[in-house]
Write an enzyme that holds these catalytic residues in place. Structure first.
Site: not given
Ligand code: NDP
Length: 270
Positions: A67, A103
């Site tokens: 993206k 989104d």
């Molecule tokens: P990113 O990888 O960009 O971000 C992930 C975030 O989650 C970070 O802030 C990370 O924290 C945090 N994180 C990961 N694992 C954990 C954990 N175990 N406990 C707490 N925090 C955690 O992901 P995206 O933003 O691209 O996607 C996030 C979610 O949204 C995914 O599950 C994806 O499937 C969903 N999604 C759904 C959409 C829909 O249309 N329904 C559209 C897009 C995404 P840190 O900074 O500390 O690493």
């Protein structure tokens, strides 16, 4: 491929699991729009614009991890995507690549069913959190961000959005939020909560609604919210509405509820 058939695509890595083709093709079928939507596994995100143009696509969706590449490669970025710095939709406008982020409005549409929301606690600080936070800010809905680590909070601070890491949040007095959103990937492929149970239970005391971007399952986050009597919703509508908004750019028309329902059925494989 039949004569005059338009081609659309989703770029991702991986992309095999994507439900976008079944959703978009169901929309085309319902509208009797002569088009086909396919998957394209793209290794090198920096080649996204050339790949898009060389293959003769009229439009595309872009998913993880491309993206940001798609944003920086576009000829023109429109709307809130200019601030989000990530796009999920490309349109070929006379050989120029125009980019949008659907989104963000897709999320806003998905939470409409909750009723009035004034203050949101947004868990996570990744790409999805950026889109959601700016969409809420633009709609004059107050949003605080809470993330596991400090590193990704800079973006939000620069946009004037209050943001905390787990450590700094614990020391703050609990605020009252109407809606708690999980935009972390906790719960996607594991059974983790997106932050300390204690923080969540505190926030749930006054909140009315909980939304999880993960779709198709009741995550531990949603299960806990439900136990605390909140109204819950998973990410299916967000996925659907980002797709519908992209579909409207693809077909250059506003679509009816019939098309939306056909796309929902396509998404669910019904
Ligand atoms: P990113 O990888 O960009 O971000 C992930 C975030 O989650 C970070 O802030 C990370 O924290 C945090 N994180 C990961 N694992 C954990 C954990 N175990 N406990 C707490 N925090 C955690 O992901 P995206 O933003 O691209 O996607 C996030 C979610 O949204 C995914 O599950 C994806 O499937 C969903 N999604 C759904 C959409 C829909 O249309 N329904 C559209 C897009 C995404 P840190 O900074 O500390 O690493």
């Amino acid at each position: 491929m039949s004569e005059n058939q338009e081609k659309f695509v989703i770029f991702g890595n991986p992309v095999a699991h994507s439900k976008s083709p079944q959703m978009q093709n169901a929309g085309f079928e319902n509208l009797k729009y002569n088009a086909i939507y396919e998957k394209h596994h793209l290794e090198d995100g920096s080649s996204i614009k050339e790949t898009f143009l060389q293959n003769g696509y009229e439009g595309a969706n872009i998913t993880v991890p491309h993206k940001e590449f798609a944003f920086s490669n576009a000829d023109e970025v429109r709307g809130l995507a200019q601030k989000i710095h990530a796009v999920n939709t490309y349109i070929n406008e006379n050989g120029k690549v125009i980019a949008y982020n659907t989104d963000a409005p897709g999320f806003l549409k998905a939470i409409e069913s909750f009723g009035e929301v004034k203050k949101v606690l947004l868990l996570g600080a990744g790409g999805t959190a950026k889109a959601i936070a700016l969409a809420l800010q633009e709609s004059n809905i107050d949003v605080d961000v809470l993330n596991r680590s400090e590193g990704k909070l800079e973006f939000f601070k620069n946009e004037g959005i209050t943001s905390y890491s787990w450590d700094t949040f614990k020391s703050k007095e609990t605020q009252e939020y109407d809606l708690i959103v999980n935009s972390t990937s906790a719960g996607l492929k594991d059974e983790y909560l997106p932050c300390d149970k204690e923080i969540l239970e505190n926030a749930f005391k006054t909140a009315k609604y909980a939304f999880d971007c993960v779709y198709g399952k009741v995550t531990p986050f949603l299960a806990l919210a439900q136990e605390n009597s909140l109204e819950i919703k998973d990410g299916e509508d967000m996925l659907l509405f980002q797709g519908v908004l992209a579909f409207e750019y693809f077909t250059k028309q506003k679509v009816s509820g019939d098309v939306v329902e056909a796309m929902r059925k396509g998404l669910k494989g019904e």
